[in-house]
Design a protein around this motif. Structure first.
Motif, PDB file in Angstrom:
ATOM      1  N   TRP A 274      -6.229   6.123  23.986  1.00  0.00           N
ATOM      2  CA  TRP A 274      -4.903   5.716  23.576  1.00  0.00           C
ATOM      3  C   TRP A 274      -3.928   6.058  24.709  1.00  0.00           C
ATOM      4  CZ3 TRP A 274      -3.209   5.470  17.958  1.00  0.00           C
ATOM      5  CH2 TRP A 274      -4.296   5.242  17.106  1.00  0.00           C
TER       6      TRP A 274
ATOM      7  N   ILE B 101       2.415   6.730  20.507  1.00  0.00           N
ATOM      8  CA  ILE B 101       1.072   6.540  21.025  1.00  0.00           C
ATOM      9  C   ILE B 101       0.552   5.193  20.556  1.00  0.00           C
ATOM     10  CG2 ILE B 101       0.040   7.722  19.051  1.00  0.00           C
ATOM     11  CD1 ILE B 101      -1.929   8.997  21.046  1.00  0.00           C
TER      12      ILE B 101
ATOM     13  N   ARG C  71       1.761   4.604  16.700  1.00  0.00           N
ATOM     14  CA  ARG C  71       2.426   5.664  15.935  1.00  0.00           C
ATOM     15  C   ARG C  71       3.647   6.108  16.734  1.00  0.00           C
ATOM     16  NH1 ARG C  71      -2.167   7.677  13.142  1.00  0.00           N
ATOM     17  NH2 ARG C  71      -3.625   5.903  13.076  1.00  0.00           N
TER      18      ARG C  71
ATOM     19  N   ARG D 136      -5.008   9.798  25.898  1.00  0.00           N
ATOM     20  CA  ARG D 136      -5.798  10.739  25.121  1.00  0.00           C
ATOM     21  C   ARG D 136      -7.000   9.994  24.557  1.00  0.00           C
ATOM     22  NH1 ARG D 136      -5.964   9.430  19.284  1.00  0.00           N
ATOM     23  NH2 ARG D 136      -5.779  11.609  18.670  1.00  0.00           N
TER      24      ARG D 136
ATOM     25  N   THR E  97      -9.953  11.564  16.579  1.00  0.00           N
ATOM     26  CA  THR E  97      -8.977  12.145  15.648  1.00  0.00           C
ATOM     27  C   THR E  97      -8.641  13.576  16.033  1.00  0.00           C
ATOM     28  OG1 THR E  97      -9.773  10.756  13.841  1.00  0.00           O
ATOM     29  CG2 THR E  97      -8.512  12.715  13.247  1.00  0.00           C
TER      30      THR E  97
ATOM     31  N   VAL F 292      -5.454  16.028  21.299  1.00  0.00           N
ATOM     32  CA  VAL F 292      -4.117  16.078  21.888  1.00  0.00           C
ATOM     33  C   VAL F 292      -4.222  16.555  23.329  1.00  0.00           C
ATOM     34  CG1 VAL F 292      -2.854  16.363  19.735  1.00  0.00           C
ATOM     35  CG2 VAL F 292      -3.706  18.393  20.921  1.00  0.00           C
ATOM     36  N   ASN F 293      -5.319  16.209  23.955  1.00  0.00           N
ATOM     37  CA  ASN F 293      -5.535  16.584  25.348  1.00  0.00           C
ATOM     38  C   ASN F 293      -5.139  15.415  26.236  1.00  0.00           C
ATOM     39  OD1 ASN F 293      -6.683  19.061  24.439  1.00  0.00           O
ATOM     40  ND2 ASN F 293      -8.595  17.950  24.037  1.00  0.00           N
ATOM     41  N   PHE F 294      -3.897  15.438  26.688  1.00  0.00           N
ATOM     42  CA  PHE F 294      -3.386  14.381  27.544  1.00  0.00           C
ATOM     43  C   PHE F 294      -3.808  14.715  28.970  1.00  0.00           C
ATOM     44  CE2 PHE F 294      -1.771  13.409  23.696  1.00  0.00           C
ATOM     45  CZ  PHE F 294      -0.444  13.653  23.391  1.00  0.00           C
ATOM     46  N   ASP F 295      -4.990  14.215  29.347  1.00  0.00           N
ATOM     47  CA  ASP F 295      -5.634  14.751  30.552  1.00  0.00           C
ATOM     48  C   ASP F 295      -5.221  14.101  31.854  1.00  0.00           C
ATOM     49  OD1 ASP F 295      -8.909  13.114  30.525  1.00  0.00           O
ATOM     50  OD2 ASP F 295      -6.905  12.354  30.027  1.00  0.00           O
TER      51      ASP F 295
ATOM     52  N   PHE G 276      -6.323  22.079  17.454  1.00  0.00           N
ATOM     53  CA  PHE G 276      -6.001  21.041  18.436  1.00  0.00           C
ATOM     54  C   PHE G 276      -4.677  21.404  19.091  1.00  0.00           C
ATOM     55  CE2 PHE G 276      -9.542  18.714  17.268  1.00  0.00           C
ATOM     56  CZ  PHE G 276      -9.535  18.282  15.951  1.00  0.00           C
TER      57      PHE G 276
ATOM     58  N   SER H  49      -2.955  22.095  22.971  1.00  0.00           N
ATOM     59  CA  SER H  49      -3.119  21.978  24.423  1.00  0.00           C
ATOM     60  C   SER H  49      -1.889  22.552  25.116  1.00  0.00           C
ATOM     61  CB  SER H  49      -3.349  20.516  24.838  1.00  0.00           C
ATOM     62  OG  SER H  49      -2.340  19.675  24.321  1.00  0.00           O
TER      63      SER H  49
ATOM     64  N   TYR I 165       0.368  22.557  28.932  1.00  0.00           N
ATOM     65  CA  TYR I 165       0.664  21.782  30.134  1.00  0.00           C
ATOM     66  C   TYR I 165       1.532  22.595  31.084  1.00  0.00           C
ATOM     67  CZ  TYR I 165      -1.213  18.221  27.200  1.00  0.00           C
ATOM     68  OH  TYR I 165      -2.073  17.522  26.387  1.00  0.00           O
TER      69      TYR I 165
ATOM     70  N   LEU J 215      -2.526  19.046  32.423  1.00  0.00           N
ATOM     71  CA  LEU J 215      -3.241  19.706  31.330  1.00  0.00           C
ATOM     72  C   LEU J 215      -3.965  20.928  31.877  1.00  0.00           C
ATOM     73  CD1 LEU J 215      -4.374  19.627  28.363  1.00  0.00           C
ATOM     74  CD2 LEU J 215      -6.258  18.260  29.296  1.00  0.00           C
TER      75      LEU J 215
ATOM     76  N   SER K 148      -7.109  22.882  26.910  1.00  0.00           N
ATOM     77  CA  SER K 148      -7.370  21.897  25.868  1.00  0.00           C
ATOM     78  C   SER K 148      -8.002  22.568  24.664  1.00  0.00           C
ATOM     79  CB  SER K 148      -8.271  20.788  26.411  1.00  0.00           C
ATOM     80  OG  SER K 148      -9.549  21.317  26.785  1.00  0.00           O
TER      81      SER K 148
ATOM     82  N   LEU L 261       1.379  21.932  22.887  1.00  0.00           N
ATOM     83  CA  LEU L 261       1.354  20.693  22.101  1.00  0.00           C
ATOM     84  C   LEU L 261       0.327  20.874  21.005  1.00  0.00           C
ATOM     85  CD1 LEU L 261       2.226  17.627  21.989  1.00  0.00           C
ATOM     86  CD2 LEU L 261       0.207  17.166  23.356  1.00  0.00           C
TER      87      LEU L 261
ATOM     88  N   TYR M 156      -1.576  19.042  17.461  1.00  0.00           N
ATOM     89  CA  TYR M 156      -1.778  17.957  16.494  1.00  0.00           C
ATOM     90  C   TYR M 156      -1.122  18.389  15.191  1.00  0.00           C
ATOM     91  CZ  TYR M 156      -4.228  14.452  13.639  1.00  0.00           C
ATOM     92  OH  TYR M 156      -4.536  13.406  12.805  1.00  0.00           O
TER      93      TYR M 156
ATOM     94  N   PHE N 219       1.694  13.362  13.612  1.00  0.00           N
ATOM     95  CA  PHE N 219       0.780  13.163  14.745  1.00  0.00           C
ATOM     96  C   PHE N 219       0.790  14.330  15.720  1.00  0.00           C
ATOM     97  CE2 PHE N 219      -2.312  10.209  15.999  1.00  0.00           C
ATOM     98  CZ  PHE N 219      -2.493  10.363  17.356  1.00  0.00           C
ATOM     99  N   VAL N 220       1.830  14.444  16.574  1.00  0.00           N
ATOM    100  CA  VAL N 220       1.851  15.557  17.517  1.00  0.00           C
ATOM    101  C   VAL N 220       3.254  16.138  17.600  1.00  0.00           C
ATOM    102  CG1 VAL N 220      -0.011  14.642  18.946  1.00  0.00           C
ATOM    103  CG2 VAL N 220       2.358  14.217  19.578  1.00  0.00           C
TER     104      VAL N 220
END
Lengths: 121, 111
Positions: free
Chosen positions: A33, A50, A59, A99, A103, A106-109, B34, B36, B38, B48, B51, B91, B93, B99-100
């Motif tokens: 996403w 996202i 979303r 990401r 589900t 939330v790891n925006f790498d 969940f 993370s 930054y 990142l 994680s 951050l 979830y 969502f986040v």
């Protein structure tokens, strides 16, 4: 090499429209996403929303719902963020990121370099 | 959406350790593993560094570590170096509707 390359800085007037882009490469576009993040001058990071490139399922952070539109073009592996009517308060740096389509992930790498948008009369 | 709560600033001398907290609620940090973290140097893209609460992505020094207890996640940076001076964001979830949610950010100063 995974890359997210954003379009260049923009200077616009209030009321104008704008579409910025995030061109991706080096990975399967539909496996991740695309996330958009705003940073207003002197402020922190804000999650805007996202989008799933597969089906355009989007979303939005309620704070941005109705003011911006996210889209993707899978034929060119590119994501877009657009405004129909810009406000001075939209002046900010905008980042795209990605990401995994998992589900809770939330790891925006990986991130784009950012697009600075300035809205001023 | 309420941002996760982080201290506005922390500081430490080279070689020391600092911990940055990130406090949420039972609907986000406390409910999901969940989280993370930054690192954001001004003018650059965020990076990142942690994680899924405590995992380090490839290339991130082991001086960076993450943990979570209840509604609070933490980032610890040991052996501070000058290049660690940056803004740090958490951050989490927060479920399929919200969502986040980001933390407000913490400015780390290396003295």
């Amino acid at each position: 090499e995974v890359q997210l390359v954003q379009s260049g800085a923009e200077v616009k007037k209030p009321g104008e429209s704008l579409k910025i882009s995030c061109k991706t490469s080096g990975y399967t576009f539909t496996s991740y996403w695309i996330v958009w993040v705003r940073q207003m001058p002197g402020k922190g990071l804000e999650w805007m929303g996202i989008i799933n490139p597969i089906d355009s399922d989007t979303r939005y952070n309620p704070s941005f719902q109705g003011h911006v539109t996210m889209s993707t073009d899978t034929s060119i592996n590119t994501a877009y963020l657009q405004w129909d009517t810009l406000k001075a308060s939209d002046t900010a740096m905008y980042y795209c990121s990605r990401r995994r389509a998992v589900t809770g992930d939330v790891n925006f790498d990986m991130w784009g370099q950012g697009t600075m948008v300035t809205v001023s009369s | 959406q309420s941002a996760l709560t982080q201290p506005r600033s922390v500081s430490g001398s080279p070689g020391q350790s600092v911990t940055i907290s990130c406090t949420g609620t039972s609907s986000d940090v406390g409910h999901y593993d969940f989280v993370s973290w930054y690192q954001h140097h001004p003018g650059k893209a965020p990076k990142l560094i942690i994680s899924d609460v405590s995992n380090r992505p490839s290339g991130v020094p082991d001086r960076f570590s993450g943990s979570k207890s209840g509604n609070t996640a933490s980032l610890t940076i040991s052996g501070l170096q000058a290049e660690d001076e940056a803004d740090y964001y958490c951050l989490s979830y927060a479920g399929t509707y919200t969502f986040v949610v980001f933390g407000g950010g913490t400015k780390l100063t290396v003295l």
